[in-house]
Enzyme design. Structure first.
Site, PDB file in Angstrom:
ATOM      1  N   SER A 239      -3.517  65.000  35.202  1.00  0.00           N
ATOM      2  CA  SER A 239      -4.489  65.785  34.437  1.00  0.00           C
ATOM      3  C   SER A 239      -5.526  66.394  35.373  1.00  0.00           C
ATOM      4  CB  SER A 239      -5.186  64.896  33.405  1.00  0.00           C
ATOM      5  OG  SER A 239      -4.268  64.449  32.442  1.00  0.00           O
TER       6      SER A 239
ATOM      7  N   HIS B 184     -11.752  65.319  30.122  1.00  0.00           N
ATOM      8  CA  HIS B 184     -11.425  63.902  29.952  1.00  0.00           C
ATOM      9  C   HIS B 184     -11.221  63.197  31.295  1.00  0.00           C
ATOM     10  CE1 HIS B 184      -7.271  65.518  30.319  1.00  0.00           C
ATOM     11  NE2 HIS B 184      -7.011  64.337  30.849  1.00  0.00           N
TER      12      HIS B 184
ATOM     13  N   ASP C 258     -11.166  71.277  26.204  1.00  0.00           N
ATOM     14  CA  ASP C 258     -11.269  70.247  27.241  1.00  0.00           C
ATOM     15  C   ASP C 258     -11.486  70.882  28.622  1.00  0.00           C
ATOM     16  OD1 ASP C 258     -11.401  67.725  28.256  1.00  0.00           O
ATOM     17  OD2 ASP C 258      -9.241  67.408  28.343  1.00  0.00           O
TER      18      ASP C 258
END
Length: 660
Positions: free
Chosen positions: A373, A272, A304
């Site tokens: 992230s 992402h 992910d």
């Protein structure tokens, strides 16, 4: 009478004060001189009493009362009617009266409100006491009801279904023990390799619910409540963490430069975080590289995860190096570290803790913020995962583990060896000629003769040491075999050996001679015909049989069967005195316990230290390399003596005059 006089004087004084007050309130033109009329004094006193807060209603006293006869006598003028007073006087009188009435009403309201508040508080306290008592009674009733229900259930189960209940309890106990055994054997591997222990409702929710309505929802970042990490300024290992930013320069996330097992250098991050027109910022070299120049060759939408290959020498362009990987099959509960940038642009190391498994992700205790992230988690200098985000339902963050791909993210070892195609030698071809001198027994005897033991062998030690130090170094020669039974038939020798073994096991070696005498008497052997050899001993295990040479022995009958042996044993046991044997054994043991074993003479060992030399000079050959000459010790443990006393002027020495 005295009390009546006091009351009368008080009434007269109050009337005089009221008259003075009313005369000061009226105009001076109408009230000139004192007024001693009885009715005027009474009216004025009543008016004064009303002004001081007492309301008196008297119909006999009014504003139009006739003039008192005392006024004419005392020279007082009659009072004027109320209509003759001014509006100011009347208004002030009405205001004062209203004020007094309001005070009385306020006092009454205070009294009533205080009374009602006391009543209400008392009622509330009583109701609270009753409510607490009722609550306690309800708790007692519920608790006792639970105990009664449990008791009735247990009584019912033990009365009608005892065996089934015991079986269920035993199965529960076995299940708990099996689970603990599996947890103890597998350890941390249980959280990643045992898929059967995953909760069923989680799998059902993932398979039955759509993606938007799934029970497992994730956020990008969240701080963990109750976890306090430590943060220190530190750069990542090999400077492998790279900042991801948007095209306008704002922060996006992080990526990692990793080294695969095929030798290539790749870029690893969360999927992402891969946004169009994203840039990779190299903090060391100060260069930027767009992500569109990288090729996505490995991705996993379920966790992910993404792995990208870049152009040639891209890691040198950004000034980073590839870090090693630890895949999901080798992850356990352990402390880890992740790196992020501060507001000042410096790298910070944050502590974290891997706690377990959350589906196909890992649960981590860490405090992160939006924009973290893709940052890697390090265990030492190796990357164990990537930061994903957090769960909306749990109080921990999530880490993406690295998939185990042999040859890419994990090693793929193949052990190659050459096959054996035959033997160079066989038993017949490699067998060498061995002479008489080369046998094993010959070399064993030569070896034992060449070895001189400083101490005894383990088999030569006695219970008590009586040998000297000189005798300990000698080797004890082995005992010669006895020549017992040379003139006896083989059947008789075997018979005596069996009987000796039996007697030794039954009565022990203490009564050997008596047993032999009894045995000879039973078998008809004359004791005088036996010539024992004192210097020879029987073998170990046959101590009941005396080493002797039998000259003439009657041939035993061929009917030596079990009946004869049992008869011999019976007669021998009957003649045994067990109490005497026990007493003698106890005495011998007590005597040995109280006596001390003798020791050999002690000798002084040779001197191992070097001889001391007189004088202060020692030749280099005899000097010890690890110590120097011994200095003279001080007289006490106090302060060392100074060369010059405190405060004394030191000599100038060789300092030139121009320096001083």
């Amino acid at each position: 009478m005295a009390l009546l006089g006091i009351k009368l004087m008080t009434l007269v004084f109050a009337a005089w004060l009221s008259c003075c007050h009313s005369s000061s309130a009226l105009p001076s033109s109408g009230l000139s001189g004192p007024c001693l009329n009885h009715s005027c004094l009474l009216r004025n006193s009543l008016n004064g009493a009303s002004q001081w807060g007492t309301i008196l209603h008297s119909p006999a006293v009014g504003s139009n009362c006739p003039p008192c006869p005392m006024m004419s006598i005392m020279g007082c003028s009659p009072p004027k009617p109320l209509q003759s007073n001014s509006y100011g006087v009347l208004c002030s009188t009405i205001a004062s009266k209203a004020k007094q009435d309001l005070k009385l009403c306020w006092k009454e309201v205070q009294t009533r409100s205080e009374m009602y508040s006391k009543r209400i508080s008392a009622a509330l306290i009583d109701s609270l006491h009753q409510a607490v008592g009722m609550l306690l009674m309800i708790i007692i009733w519920i608790w006792s009801s639970i105990f009664l229900v449990v008791y009735h259930v247990l009584a019912y189960m033990t009365t009608y279904h005892l065996s089934s209940a015991v079986c269920v309890g035993f199965l529960i106990f076995c299940t708990i023990c099996a689970f603990r055994l599996i947890s103890w054997i597998c350890g941390d591997l249980l959280a990643f390799n045992v898929s059967g222990l995953t909760p069923i409702w989680v799998n059902f929710s993932e398979s039955s619910c759509p993606a938007g309505l799934s029970l497992r929802r994730y956020k990008n970042e969240k701080t963990v409540e109750g976890y306090k990490p430590f943060i220190i300024p530190q750069k990542s290992p090999k400077k492998s963490v790279i900042e991801l930013s948007f095209s306008n320069g704002s922060h996006l996330g992080y990526a990692t430069c990793v080294r695969l097992w095929d030798g290539s250098i790749c870029l690893m991050t969360a999927k992402h975080c891969l946004v169009k027109e994203a840039l990779l910022k190299g903090r060391v070299a100060g260069h930027s590289l767009p992500v569109k120049n990288f090729d996505l060759f490995l991705t996993c939408d379920e966790i992910d995860f993404s792995l990208l290959r870049g152009p040639k020498q891209w890691e040198a362009y950004l000034g980073v190096k590839g870090a090693d990987l630890i895949t999901s099959n080798r992850i356990g509960r352990s402390p880890v570290t992740f790196y992020n940038l501060s507001k000042d642009g410096e790298w910070l190391a944050n502590s974290a803790q891997i706690t377990g498994r959350h589906g196909k992700l890992c649960s981590v205790l860490s405090n992160t913020s939006p924009g973290d992230s893709g940052t890697p988690y390090y265990s030492g200098k190796n990357v164990v995962g990537i930061h994903k985000g957090t769960s909306e339902l749990e109080n921990y963050n999530l880490m993406i583990p690295i998939p185990n791909i042999p040859g890419l993210t994990s090693p793929d070892f193949k052990f190659e060896t050459t096959n054996v195609r035959g033997n160079l030698y066989n038993d017949e071809g490699f067998r060498l000629s061995v002479g008489e001198d080369d046998k094993a027994e010959h070399w064993t005897d030569r070896l034992m003769k060449s070895i001189t033991f400083k101490t005894k062998r383990w088999a030569d030690w006695a219970e008590e040491e009586s040998e000297s130090d000189d005798e300990r170094g000698k080797v004890v020669p082995p005992a010669k075999p006895s020549n017992y039974g040379e003139g006896c038939p083989p059947e008789h020798n075997q018979y005596l050996s069996d009987v000796g073994d039996l007697l030794t096991k039954v009565i022990g070696p203490e009564q050997n001679e008596k047993c032999v005498d009894i045995l000879m008497g039973i078998m008809g052997v004359d004791k005088n015909e036996v010539a024992p050899h004192k210097e020879e001993k029987a073998e170990k295990g046959n101590e009941a049989v005396v080493s002797a040479t039998v000259k003439t022995v009657k041939e035993p009958t061929t009917q030596c069967d079990e009946d004869i042996i049992s008869e011999i044993v019976k007669r021998v046991v009957d003649k045994m005195n067990l109490k005497a044997i026990e007493k003698s054994v106890v005495e011998i043991l007590a005597e040995k316990a109280m006596t001390k074993a003798p020791r050999g003479k002690r000798k002084n060992s040779k001197d191992t230290s070097r001889p001391s030399t007189p004088g202060s000079y020692i030749i280099p050959a005899k000097r010890t390399p690890d110590s120097g000459p011994v200095e003279k010790s001080l007289n006490s443990t106090g302060r060392a003596k100074e060369e010059s006393p405190s405060g004394a002027r030191t000599l100038p020495g060789n300092i030139p005059a121009w320096v001083r």
